[in-house]
Structures are given as C-alpha cells and as structure tokens.
Design an enzyme around this catalytic site. Structure first.
Site, PDB file in Angstrom:
ATOM      1  N   ASP A  96      56.695  25.890  10.441  1.00  0.00           N
ATOM      2  CA  ASP A  96      57.532  26.334  11.559  1.00  0.00           C
ATOM      3  C   ASP A  96      57.195  25.521  12.803  1.00  0.00           C
ATOM      4  O   ASP A  96      56.170  24.844  12.869  1.00  0.00           O
ATOM      5  CB  ASP A  96      57.337  27.832  11.847  1.00  0.00           C
ATOM      6  CG  ASP A  96      55.891  28.256  11.701  1.00  0.00           C
ATOM      7  OD1 ASP A  96      54.999  27.487  12.127  1.00  0.00           O
ATOM      8  OD2 ASP A  96      55.639  29.348  11.173  1.00  0.00           O
ATOM      9  N   ASP A 127      56.617  26.157  16.614  1.00  0.00           N
ATOM     10  CA  ASP A 127      56.474  27.088  17.731  1.00  0.00           C
ATOM     11  C   ASP A 127      56.541  26.308  19.037  1.00  0.00           C
ATOM     12  O   ASP A 127      56.149  25.144  19.102  1.00  0.00           O
ATOM     13  CB  ASP A 127      55.134  27.826  17.644  1.00  0.00           C
ATOM     14  CG  ASP A 127      55.042  28.674  16.386  1.00  0.00           C
ATOM     15  OD1 ASP A 127      56.092  29.154  15.931  1.00  0.00           O
ATOM     16  OD2 ASP A 127      53.925  28.836  15.857  1.00  0.00           O
ATOM     17  N   ASP A 180      42.655  28.462  18.483  1.00  0.00           N
ATOM     18  CA  ASP A 180      41.455  28.591  17.659  1.00  0.00           C
ATOM     19  C   ASP A 180      40.722  27.274  17.390  1.00  0.00           C
ATOM     20  O   ASP A 180      39.528  27.143  17.658  1.00  0.00           O
ATOM     21  CB  ASP A 180      41.757  29.345  16.349  1.00  0.00           C
ATOM     22  CG  ASP A 180      42.998  28.846  15.618  1.00  0.00           C
ATOM     23  OD1 ASP A 180      43.604  27.853  16.075  1.00  0.00           O
ATOM     24  OD2 ASP A 180      43.347  29.442  14.583  1.00  0.00           O
TER      25      ASP A 180
END
Ligand code: ATP
Ligand code: MG
Length: 420
Positions: free
Chosen positions: A47, A49, A125
């Site tokens: 995807d 984002d 992260d």
C-alpha cells in the site's frame, strides 16, 4: 537527496493525485513507510500511505470522498473507485497530557499530537520505514539514515531499541516480519533486547496479535518468518501450547513445515489461504495429545477430539484472538479426521459431501507426512475424487464389504463439526 532508484511510474497514480491536490492547496504530502521502502528495494508495495502537514479536517475538506477515522490516532481515508489511501497528519512527540495515558510499563496508549516532518520520522519504528518520498519533485527525505541502512540491508530501530519495544511490543513482531520478508538483518543493538521484549507481548490485545501472526505466517514468507520467530523466542510467546525444548524452540514436524510451504505456494499461485488451516496445523499436535488423554479416560475418539479442540482453541485465543468464523473451521477440519477411516457406507458418503471436505482432506495429506499408516487412506480418498458422482456412489455403497445401508448410529453426532 537527489539520486535514488525510485521509478516514478511504479508509484500509485491515485497517491500522486492526492499529493498534487494537497500541494495545490498549499500543503505538503509525501509517500511514507513501507511504500517508499519497498519501491527502493525493487519490490511491489502493499500500500501507499501518505503523510502531510495538513490536519485531518483540512485533508477531509480537500477530498469529497474521504472520511476521518481512528481514535488512537486520527487519520483520513481517501477513496477512489476500488482504492483506499490512508492520509495521516505528521505526528509529533506525545504531549504531557498524553503521557499520562502511558501505562507504567511505558506503553503508549494514545498519541494524537501533530508535529513536524522530522518529528514524524523519529516516531516511526525502523529507519528503513521512516523515509519520505515526494513524487512531484521526485525527492527522498531521510531524517534517520534509513536510506543508507536500506542499502546495507540493515534493520535498525529509531532511538533506544529497548525503550521503543517497551512502548509497543508489536515492534518485535514487525522486526521478525521485515527480517523474513525483506531479507534485512537487525543490527546488534536492535536485536539484543528482542528476546526479552518479546515477553511484553503478553500485554498486547489478542486481536492485534492475531493480525500480526497472520502477516507473519499466512504470507509468502511464512517459513522464514517462523524461523526468525523461533530464534527470538516468539513462537514460545505466541503459541505456548506447543512442545518446546530447553532453549524454548519447538521441533516443528513435517506437518507444520509443509503447511507453511503450502501457504507460500498457494499465495504465489494466487490461490486463497485461510487462517483456519494455519491454526489447524499449528495446534494439531497439542490438540492430539490432549485428545489422547480424553480417550484414555474413556471418551470416544470423536468426542475426545471435539473436547480437546475446544480447549486448545480457547487457550490459544487468550494470546491471539482467533475470530469464531475461523476457529469453527479449524475445529471442523480436526473433527473430520477420524471420519476418514470409514471408506464405505453412508458415513463415508456424508464426509465426501461435507462443505469443508477439501480442507480436511488436505489436512489428512499433511498428517500422512508424520504417519505413514495413513497413506492407504490418502490414496483411497484421492482416488475417489477423480471419478464421477455415480461411480463414487457405487464405490462407497456397493463395492467392498460394507453393507449398502448402515443402521442409524445410536450416539448423537459429536458437536463441534461446525464446518458443515
Ligand atoms: P507493510 O505494509 O509492507 O506490511 P509497512 O512498514 O508499510 O509494511 P504498516 O503497518 O503499513 O507497515 O505501517 C506503515 C508505517 O507506519 C511503517 O512503515 C512505519 O513507519 C509506521 N509504523 C507502523 N507501525 C508502527 C509501530 N508499531 N511503531 C512505529 N511506527 C509504526
Ligand atoms: Mg504499509
């Protein structure tokens, strides 16, 4: 950063359109996270984002077909025909007020403050997940050294790894997934605290863990994921009912290995895969062991299996909440196994016509990898599927020693055969 290997044509057109609209309204928008990372690795992103300096309300106003969603962190879903793109406002450091919603363990429960692009980057992260790509200028922005790490195939936590794992223990599972899927390697500082941090997964909501487990094991990199999880003690953490040696490694048999290989193969072929089958394979051994205990107590094979199945699944759900629509099928696959032993008569006929027959049959094949005695049964049930309906009927009801009509069974059929 000027030179990079992103081929603009591989970027989703709708994502570029959204970024252009943002830009024309005076905001900045970038493709972020896995999309940029995968493009740079030459892989197809799952995807795209988008992160932006516009607030959710401002984004929503720009796109007629959009919706503000989320409570933990608000973002905007922007739709087009058949496509959905997540647009999020840059996140900043947690405010003092929000710090209060941190648990004593340091876990972040809510974080809804907006920030700058650089602040947004350092809240992510891993460095390789914190790159921004501007498809209009065709430029990459890197605040954390992610570009170089990506070139070195290095997985590095942003900030203090121990602290970041404590904030959100799921990052440990994400580390395992990226290691397996992208062929990156965690640097020493990021790997060292992982084993211990994995124990904090006990505090993560089981529904979230179920999702993460599927991303690891119901994927085209299931085998590699399982291996990494083993190394980091995560199999022990997530599937505590399996049998472990002193080093907390499970000696997975051919059944589980092959189940994961089949998953990979099916995904490569574009065939559907189901969590029901994965969990049937993962939990078969502890379930079987428990069923034998019930048999020793005098229960029928079928009843023992049903009771054991319910118990094993209930326990697993405390760690990874398995939605009932899947666990019902898992139990059905198990419950059908003893029924394969009857190859004649109405019971065999009913089994052959079960809705989940095929899944149960595939599972029988897996079992035969660990139990040679099942091979003749596998052959028989394989053969019967190759002939016509009329021939099947003849084979099951007429030929062989079985009588054409069996007397109805006295015992009520065991419950739990919910894969009908
Ligand atoms: P993929 O979509 O291929 O599974 P991804 O990196 O895009 O991988 P997503 O879950 O889609 O993963 O998240 C998008 C981005 O959001 C990540 O790249 C990362 O920057 C950030 N992110 C996601 N989860 C976390 C987390 N638990 N902690 C910090 N940042 C996160
Ligand atoms: Mg993603």
């Amino acid at each position: 950063m000027a030179e990079h290997r992103i081929n603009k044509r591989r970027v989703d057109r709708f994502a570029v359109e959204i970024i252009r609209t943002l830009s024309e309204a005076g905001y900045h928008g970038y493709i972020v996270g896995g999309g940029v990372r995968d493009l740079l690795l030459g892989m197809k992103p799952k995807d795209f984002d988008i992160a932006t300096d516009a607030t959710p309300e401002q984004i929503h106003q720009l796109f007629r077909r959009s919706r503000i969603i989320g409570r933990r962190f608000r973002l905007v879903h922007v739709y087009t025909r058949g496509e959905l793109i997540e647009v999020a406002t840059f996140r900043g450091p947690a405010s003092a007020k929000e710090n209060k919603t941190c648990q004593n363990s340091g876990r972040i429960l809510s974080d809804n403050t907006y920030g700058s692009m650089a602040e947004d980057a350092i809240r992510r992260d891993f460095t390789i997940n914190a790159l921004f790509y501007d498809p209009l200028a065709e430029e990459i922005y890197d605040f954390v050294g992610g570009y170089e790490d990506l070139n070195k195939r290095l997985l590095r936590v942003i900030g203090d790894p121990e602290l970041r794992y404590r904030e959100d223990p799921v990052r440990v599972l994400r580390a395992a997934r990226f290691t397996a899927k992208l062929g990156v390697k965690a640097d020493a500082a990021s790997e060292r605290p992982i084993y211990k941090a994995g124990q904090l997964l006990a505090d993560v909501p089981p529904a979230r863990l179920f999702d993460e487990v599927l991303k690891l094991l119901l994927s085209s990199h299931a085998v590699a994921s399982f291996a990494v999880m083993q190394n980091w003690g995560l199999v022990h953490q997530l599937f505590p009912q399996l049998k472990f040696d002193k080093t907390k490694r499970v000696q997975e048999g051919p059944l589980l290995q092959q189940a994961m290989l089949n998953t990979e193969e099916r995904i490569h072929q574009g065939k559907p895969v189901t969590p029901a089958f994965l969990f049937a394979a993962l939990l078969w051994e502890p379930m079987n062991e428990r069923a034998r205990k019930y048999e020793d107590k005098g229960y029928s094979a079928q009843d023992a299996l049903t009771i054991a199945g319910d118990e094993i699944i209930a326990r697993q759900c405390r760690v990874t909440a398995i939605p009932r629509r899947f666990s019902a099928v898992t139990r059905g696959i198990w419950a059908m196994q003893p029924r394969f032993e009857k190859t004649r008569g109405s019971r065999a006929w009913r089994l052959l016509n079960e809705r989940k027959f095929r899944a149960a049959y595939d599972f029988l094949i897996l079992r035969s990898l660990e139990d040679e005695a099942l091979l003749p049964l596998v052959d028989w049930w394989t053969q019967i599927q190759t002939i016509s309906h009329a021939e099947q009927e003849k084979e099951i009801f007429v030929s062989g020693k079985g009588s054409k009509r069996r007397r109805p069974r006295k015992r009520k059929p065991a419950s739990g055969q919910d894969a009908h």
